[in-house]
Design an enzyme around this catalytic site. Structure first.
Site, PDB file in Angstrom:
ATOM      1  N   PRO A 101     -10.517   4.767  -0.034  1.00  0.00           N
ATOM      2  CA  PRO A 101      -9.105   4.682   0.347  1.00  0.00           C
ATOM      3  C   PRO A 101      -8.720   3.332   0.965  1.00  0.00           C
ATOM      4  CG  PRO A 101     -10.210   6.587   1.338  1.00  0.00           C
ATOM      5  CD  PRO A 101     -11.263   5.666   0.848  1.00  0.00           C
ATOM      6  N   GLU A 102      -9.676   2.402   1.047  1.00  0.00           N
ATOM      7  CA  GLU A 102      -9.373   1.105   1.661  1.00  0.00           C
ATOM      8  C   GLU A 102      -9.478  -0.005   0.616  1.00  0.00           C
ATOM      9  OE1 GLU A 102     -10.674   0.743   5.875  1.00  0.00           O
ATOM     10  OE2 GLU A 102     -11.648   2.672   5.527  1.00  0.00           O
ATOM     11  N   MET A 103     -10.589  -0.763   0.576  1.00  0.00           N
ATOM     12  CA  MET A 103     -10.686  -1.869  -0.371  1.00  0.00           C
ATOM     13  C   MET A 103     -11.405  -1.464  -1.661  1.00  0.00           C
ATOM     14  SD  MET A 103     -11.393  -4.753   2.562  1.00  0.00           S
ATOM     15  CE  MET A 103     -11.368  -6.226   1.553  1.00  0.00           C
ATOM     16  N   HIS A 151      -6.415   1.130  -1.261  1.00  0.00           N
ATOM     17  CA  HIS A 151      -6.472   1.064  -2.717  1.00  0.00           C
ATOM     18  C   HIS A 151      -5.577   2.121  -3.363  1.00  0.00           C
ATOM     19  CE1 HIS A 151      -8.286  -0.080  -6.515  1.00  0.00           C
ATOM     20  NE2 HIS A 151      -8.615   1.187  -6.773  1.00  0.00           N
ATOM     21  N   ALA A 163     -15.048   1.451   1.205  1.00  0.00           N
ATOM     22  CA  ALA A 163     -14.379   2.753   1.279  1.00  0.00           C
ATOM     23  C   ALA A 163     -13.307   2.911   0.193  1.00  0.00           C
ATOM     24  CB  ALA A 163     -13.746   2.938   2.653  1.00  0.00           C
TER      25      ALA A 163
END
Length: 340
Positions: A141-143, A97, A139
Site C-alpha cells: 500500500p506504499e511504494m 501505490h 509495502a
C-alpha cells in the site's frame, strides 16, 4: 547543520531564578534539550553502523526524494514525509501505490527528529531509521517495490553507481540494505532545535510568560509522563489507559502484541496535523483534551488546552536547509514503471 549559539546577557539575571527552576523541573521529568553543539548532537544521532559523512548525506537525500524507488516511479519517501510539510503529509492516512489508503488508516509520522525516538513505526517494530527505511519501499500500500526491483533500478543508473563507489569505496555492493541505510543517514540529520531547547540550555528569555505557563501546566497535568526525552516522545507506551480513545475503531490499530503504541514526538506538533495514529483529530487543543481523558483520566478544559498548546508552539524547530536535488537520468537498462 546549523549550530545555534545561545548567549545569555547580564540583563537577564533577574529572571534566571524562575526560568532555571521551571527548566530544571522539566528536566526532572526526563525532558532533554537538543544539545547546542554539533559534536554533542552527533553523540545522539551518529551511533549507527553507517557513520554520517557529507557525501552520504547528499546521496541519501537524493534517494529520499527519488520516486524511482517505487514500483510506479511516482512515490518517494518525501511523498508521505514531506520536508516542506513538517515532515508529514497533511492527510489522515497515508496514501500509496494505486492511490491506496493505509489499510489500518495509519497516519504518517513526521521524519523530523525521528532519529531521537527509541523505536520506529507506530507499533515500534523497527529499532532504527536504517531498518525502518526498508519497510515502506516494499509495502504494497506504499511504494510497492520489491527489493530486487529497487536494486536493479539503482544499479542501472550510472551516476548513482559512481556516487556509491566514491562514498563507500570501489568495491561497494549496492544492495537493498545499503540503499536503505544511506537514506537513514540523511534522515538522521533532520533534527530541529527550537526555542524550547534554547530555554533548557540556559536562554531564559527564549520563552515568554504565556509559554512558560503552558509548560508548567504541561508538567503539572502529567503530559511529560509519556512525552519526555529529547524527542518528547518516541517510546512505546500503553494507550487508552484511563478511557477508550473516541476514534479507536477507525482503522482498528491496537498497537504491538502487548497493546503498546509509539508515543509521537511533540516536536513541530503545530505543523503535523491531523493527530493520533489514525489522524482522526485535526485541532491541537482537541488532541490535548483527548489525551487528558484517554491517558490521564482527567478533564482538561478549553483554557488549559489553549495554554498547553501555546507551550507546544515553542517546539516549532529550526529546519535544516534542504535543497531539492537534481536526480540522475535513467540508464538504457533501467526497469520501467509498472502500475499493477
Amino acid at each position: 547543520m546549523k549550530v545555534i549559539h545561545c548567549v545569555t546577557g547580564l540583563a537577564l539575571v533577574g529572571t534566571m531564578a524562575f526560568a532555571g527552576a521551571l527548566g530544571e523541573s522539566a528536566k526532572s521529568f526526563g525532558i532533554k534539550a537538543i544539545p547546542e553543539s554539533t559534536s554533542e548532537l552527533l553523540k545522539y544521532i551518529d551511533q549507527g553502523d553507517d557513520p554520517i559523512t557529507a557525501s552520504k548525506i547528499e546521496l541519501g537525500k537524493m534517494l529520499y526524494f527519488d520516486p524511482r524507488l517505487s514500483r510506479s516511479n511516482l512515490i518517494s519517501c518525501n511523498t508521505c514525509h514531506n520536508l516542506a510539510l513538517g515532515g508529514a503529509d497533511a492527510v489522515p492516512a497515508a496514501i500509496g501505490h494505486k492511490w491506496t489508503m493505509n489499510p489500518a488508516h495509519l497516519n504518517s509520522p513526521t521524519v523530523y527528529n525521528s532519529v531521537l525516538s527509541e523505536v520506529q513505526f507506530w507499533d515500534g517494530r523497527s529499532p532504527h531509521l536504517e531498518d525502518q527505511a526498508q519497510g515502506p519501499i516494499q509495502a504494497g500500500p506504499e511504494m510497492a517495490a520489491p527489493k530486487e526491483l529497487v536494486v536493479e533500478r539503482i544499479n542501472s543508473i550510472p551516476q548513482y553507481v559512481e556516487m556509491f563507489k566514491s562514498t563507500y569505496g570501489p568495491d561497494v555492493k549496492i544492495d537493498f540494505e545499503r540503499i536503505a541505510s544511506v537514506i537513514g543517514v540523511f534522515e538522521r540529520t533532520l533534527v530541529t532545535p527550537s526555542r524550547f531547547d534554547d530555554y533548557l540550555n540556559g536562554q531564559s528569555d527564549a520563552l515568554n510568560k504565556a509559554e512558560k505557563d503552558g509548560l508548567k501546566l504541561f508538567l503539572d497535568k502529567g503530559c511529560a509522563a509519556c512525552h519526555n526525552g529529547m524527542a518528547l516522545g518516541g517510546t512505546m507506551q500503553p494507550f487508552q489507559v484511563a478511557k477508550q480513545y473516541k476514534f479507536a475503531n477507525l482503522g482498528g490499530f491496537t498497537g504491538d502484541e502487548n497493546g503498546m503504541v509509539k508515543t509521537p514526538t511533540l516536536r513541530n506538533i503545530t505543523e503535523t496535523a491531523p493527530y493520533f495514529h489514525n489522524g482522526a483529530i485535526w485541532k491541537l487543543t482537541d488532541a490535548v483534551k483527548e489525551m487528558g481523558s484517554t491517558q490521564l483520566g482527567i478533564t482538561i478544559n478549553d483554557k488549559e488546552a489553549a495554554s498547553i498548546a501555546t507551550f507546544l508552539g515553542t517546539l516549532e524547530g529550526r529546519k535544516p536547509q534542504i535543497i531539492y536535488p537534481i536526480l540522475p537520468p535513467m540508464g538504457d537498462k533501467t526497469p520501467k514503471p509498472t502500475f499493477d
